[in-house]
Scaffold this active site. Sequence first.
Site, PDB file in Angstrom:
ATOM      1  N   HIS A 306     -87.434 -28.088  46.038  1.00 25.14           N
ATOM      2  CA  HIS A 306     -86.687 -29.353  46.108  1.00 25.14           C
ATOM      3  C   HIS A 306     -86.690 -29.829  47.557  1.00 25.14           C
ATOM      4  O   HIS A 306     -86.633 -29.033  48.477  1.00 25.14           O
ATOM      5  CB  HIS A 306     -85.238 -29.134  45.649  1.00 25.14           C
ATOM      6  CG  HIS A 306     -84.561 -30.408  45.281  1.00 25.14           C
ATOM      7  ND1 HIS A 306     -83.979 -31.231  46.216  1.00 25.14           N
ATOM      8  CD2 HIS A 306     -84.410 -31.014  44.091  1.00 25.14           C
ATOM      9  CE1 HIS A 306     -83.479 -32.284  45.605  1.00 25.14           C
ATOM     10  NE2 HIS A 306     -83.718 -32.180  44.315  1.00 25.14           N
ATOM     11  N   ASP A 364     -84.863 -29.244  36.683  1.00 25.64           N
ATOM     12  CA  ASP A 364     -85.871 -29.427  35.622  1.00 25.64           C
ATOM     13  C   ASP A 364     -86.323 -28.112  35.012  1.00 25.64           C
ATOM     14  O   ASP A 364     -86.940 -28.105  33.955  1.00 25.64           O
ATOM     15  CB  ASP A 364     -87.089 -30.160  36.199  1.00 25.64           C
ATOM     16  CG  ASP A 364     -86.705 -31.560  36.607  1.00 25.64           C
ATOM     17  OD1 ASP A 364     -86.659 -31.826  37.810  1.00 25.64           O
ATOM     18  OD2 ASP A 364     -86.388 -32.363  35.702  1.00 25.64           O
TER      19      ASP A 364
HETATM   20  C1  SDX Z   1     -86.471 -33.761  40.896  1.00 28.81           C
HETATM   21  O1  SDX Z   1     -85.128 -35.769  45.166  1.00 28.81           O
HETATM   22  C2  SDX Z   1     -84.389 -35.403  44.182  1.00 28.81           C
HETATM   23  O2  SDX Z   1     -83.191 -35.289  44.283  1.00 28.81           O
HETATM   24  C3  SDX Z   1     -85.129 -35.197  42.887  1.00 28.81           C
HETATM   25  C4  SDX Z   1     -84.304 -34.693  41.719  1.00 28.81           C
HETATM   26  C5  SDX Z   1     -83.303 -35.711  41.275  1.00 28.81           C
HETATM   27  O3  SDX Z   1     -82.317 -35.316  40.645  1.00 28.81           O
HETATM   28  O4  SDX Z   1     -83.543 -36.926  41.478  1.00 28.81           O
HETATM   29  O5  SDX Z   1     -83.632 -33.502  42.091  1.00 28.81           O
HETATM   30  C6  SDX Z   1     -85.189 -34.402  40.517  1.00 28.81           C
HETATM   31  O6  SDX Z   1     -87.421 -34.463  41.104  1.00 28.81           O
HETATM   32  C7  SDX Z   1     -86.534 -32.265  41.061  1.00 28.81           C
HETATM   33  C8  SDX Z   1     -87.932 -31.768  41.557  1.00 28.81           C
HETATM   34  C9  SDX Z   1     -88.832 -31.638  40.335  1.00 28.81           C
HETATM   35  N1  SDX Z   1     -90.230 -31.399  40.752  1.00 28.81           N
HETATM   36  C10 SDX Z   1     -90.818 -30.209  40.522  1.00 28.81           C
HETATM   37  O7  SDX Z   1     -90.243 -29.221  40.059  1.00 28.81           O
HETATM   38  C11 SDX Z   1     -92.297 -30.187  40.891  1.00 28.81           C
HETATM   39  C12 SDX Z   1     -92.612 -28.905  41.667  1.00 28.81           C
HETATM   40  N2  SDX Z   1     -91.928 -28.988  42.981  1.00 28.81           N
HETATM   41  C13 SDX Z   1     -92.668 -29.586  44.044  1.00 28.81           C
HETATM   42  O8  SDX Z   1     -93.736 -30.373  43.817  1.00 28.81           O
HETATM   43  C14 SDX Z   1     -91.873 -29.770  45.333  1.00 28.81           C
HETATM   44  O9  SDX Z   1     -91.095 -28.664  45.512  1.00 28.81           O
HETATM   45  C15 SDX Z   1     -91.012 -31.018  45.441  1.00 28.81           C
HETATM   46  C16 SDX Z   1     -91.786 -32.248  45.162  1.00 28.81           C
HETATM   47  C17 SDX Z   1     -89.880 -30.914  44.500  1.00 28.81           C
HETATM   48  C18 SDX Z   1     -90.480 -31.069  46.877  1.00 28.81           C
HETATM   49  O10 SDX Z   1     -91.537 -31.316  47.699  1.00 28.81           O
HETATM   50  P1  SDX Z   1     -91.359 -31.424  49.317  1.00 28.81           P
HETATM   51  O11 SDX Z   1     -89.930 -31.439  49.695  1.00 28.81           O
HETATM   52  O12 SDX Z   1     -92.219 -32.531  49.778  1.00 28.81           O
HETATM   53  O13 SDX Z   1     -91.845 -30.046  49.797  1.00 28.81           O
HETATM   54  P2  SDX Z   1     -93.362 -29.708  50.057  1.00 28.81           P
HETATM   55  O14 SDX Z   1     -94.187 -30.253  48.920  1.00 28.81           O
HETATM   56  O15 SDX Z   1     -93.698 -30.096  51.445  1.00 28.81           O
HETATM   57  O16 SDX Z   1     -93.344 -28.104  49.917  1.00 28.81           O
HETATM   58  C19 SDX Z   1     -92.962 -27.304  51.025  1.00 28.81           C
HETATM   59  C20 SDX Z   1     -93.841 -26.070  50.910  1.00 28.81           C
HETATM   60  C21 SDX Z   1     -95.322 -26.437  50.788  1.00 28.81           C
HETATM   61  O17 SDX Z   1     -96.054 -25.361  51.348  1.00 28.81           O
HETATM   62  P3  SDX Z   1     -96.590 -25.549  52.904  1.00 28.81           P
HETATM   63  O18 SDX Z   1     -97.421 -26.809  52.892  1.00 28.81           O
HETATM   64  O19 SDX Z   1     -95.319 -25.668  53.743  1.00 28.81           O
HETATM   65  O20 SDX Z   1     -97.365 -24.283  53.139  1.00 28.81           O
HETATM   66  O21 SDX Z   1     -93.529 -25.356  49.687  1.00 28.81           O
HETATM   67  C22 SDX Z   1     -94.660 -25.364  48.815  1.00 28.81           C
HETATM   68  C23 SDX Z   1     -95.601 -26.456  49.299  1.00 28.81           C
HETATM   69  O22 SDX Z   1     -96.946 -26.099  49.018  1.00 28.81           O
HETATM   70  N3  SDX Z   1     -94.133 -25.671  47.486  1.00 28.81           N
HETATM   71  C24 SDX Z   1     -94.507 -25.038  46.367  1.00 28.81           C
HETATM   72  C25 SDX Z   1     -93.713 -25.633  45.359  1.00 28.81           C
HETATM   73  N4  SDX Z   1     -92.930 -26.582  45.887  1.00 28.81           N
HETATM   74  C26 SDX Z   1     -93.204 -26.615  47.219  1.00 28.81           C
HETATM   75  N5  SDX Z   1     -95.410 -24.064  46.115  1.00 28.81           N
HETATM   76  C27 SDX Z   1     -95.506 -23.667  44.821  1.00 28.81           C
HETATM   77  N6  SDX Z   1     -94.786 -24.162  43.785  1.00 28.81           N
HETATM   78  C28 SDX Z   1     -93.873 -25.157  44.030  1.00 28.81           C
HETATM   79  N7  SDX Z   1     -93.153 -25.661  43.031  1.00 28.81           N
END
Ligand code: SDX
Length: 430
Positions: A306, A364
């Site tokens: 998140h 989720d």
């Molecule tokens: C919702 O914003 C909100 O409040 C949203 C929400 C709401 O109520 O409105 O809470 C609802 O959208 C919840 C999130 C649902 N999405 C998912 O579950 C999809 C999987 N999660 C990701 O795609 C990700 O974690 C996000 C999109 C939720 C957050 O992305 P960020 O904050 O941009 O973080 P990032 O992508 O930069 O990740 C940081 C690191 C990265 O690695 P590095 O580049 O630092 O090496 O963590 C890794 C990412 O690769 N990472 C994951 C991961 N999520 C982040 N690696 C594996 N699996 C994951 N799920």
Amino acid sequence: MGNRKAYIRIEGGEEIELPVLSGTMGADVIDIRNLGKHGLFTYDPGYVSTASCSSKITFIDGDEGVLLHRGYPIEQLAEHADFIEVCHLLYYGELPTMAQKQEFDFVIRHHTMVNDQVTSFFKGFRRDAHPMAVMVSVVGALSAFYQDSGDVTDPLHREISAHRLIAKVPTIAAMSFKYNTGMPFAYPKNSLSYAANFLHMMFSTPCEEYVPNPVMVRALDRIFILHADHEQNASTSTVRLAGSSGTNPFACIAAGIASLWGPAHGGANEAVLKMLEEIGDVAHIPKFIERAKDKKNPFRLMGFGHRVYKNFDPRANLMRQTCHKVLNELGAHDDRLFQIALELERIALEDKYFIEKKLYPNVDFYSGIVLRAIGIPTNMFTAIFAISRTIGWITQWDEMISDPEQKIGRPRQLFTGPEKRDFVPISLRE
Ligand code: SDX
């Protein structure tokens, strides 16, 4: 707002003094509104460190796993309130008295029908149209039906639009499901509560009486509460930016639905179910964990991570409890996907990669399992999220419109394209 200062000094340039503003809770912000006068912009793709507005609606402390709606903890609202009370709290800023709740509930129940002309929009879609494609279109089309409340500067016009959207989005969502299945649309029933009415519109048929299971009704009502608002997430920011131009609220909510549809946002609950189905067996979990950690592999563990929560998403905890309750009620506690989800959560939370990156289950992760147990098809999961988030979107939109500081949103950029060059006639181009 306090009188602390921040200073920016560009090498060889002047020192710029900027005010630091403090809110009621949470991080202080550096007020950069006058930075442009010094020929400078800030650069923050995805707004990771940027506050787009001030707001009184929802507060999140990502490190502590805190979520407050108008000051009330989500745990207490999920335990003691129902969704209609939370809608009243979000929009009007206070929990309703008994009389206020009865009046608000009456108003919402009596706006649940849509103009019968709306049914003709569905006929243009293929029967297998994704419900979110239908909702983006039909909710946006509602703007053609309410010329009587088109003045967004009039608080009463904004209030009636809020009532219409809170009441009609579930009806449109249920209609999109019925259209998918070839079943006739079910009219809303004013005698039913918000969640019970939605289940009625989804599953009742003209052939026999449909009585919603009270455990499912309570579970769905809690899902609505847990997804109602979440400060400046992607879809809410979309609604605010669209609304900042002065366009109508129906078009703004349609824009929010479009943004929520993405798998990185509201589409994640549908993606979690698909991922659990793909994992298929707890024995396959380690392979998927490795894929999620592999930088070269685009696969992510859906339902984990998140932007704000770097601790447990409090909603995920509450959703897990609801999961246990619903599956126990159904005698399906050994539900295969639920077992995979529990084991995946256990393994991921012990894994160094997820611990270091603070990737915890988000709302989720469990909501899809509960919705599937209630009998909601996977392609309707994000539509359910949209039903719930409509109150958050319309409340944030109302706050933005009535904010004296608000102006049309117009971010700047860091230009990295070609410098000025002259036109080349086609005859001279190689
Ligand atoms: C919702 O914003 C909100 O409040 C949203 C929400 C709401 O109520 O409105 O809470 C609802 O959208 C919840 C999130 C649902 N999405 C998912 O579950 C999809 C999987 N999660 C990701 O795609 C990700 O974690 C996000 C999109 C939720 C957050 O992305 P960020 O904050 O941009 O973080 P990032 O992508 O930069 O990740 C940081 C690191 C990265 O690695 P590095 O580049 O630092 O090496 O963590 C890794 C990412 O690769 N990472 C994951 C991961 N999520 C982040 N690696 C594996 N699996 C994951 N799920």
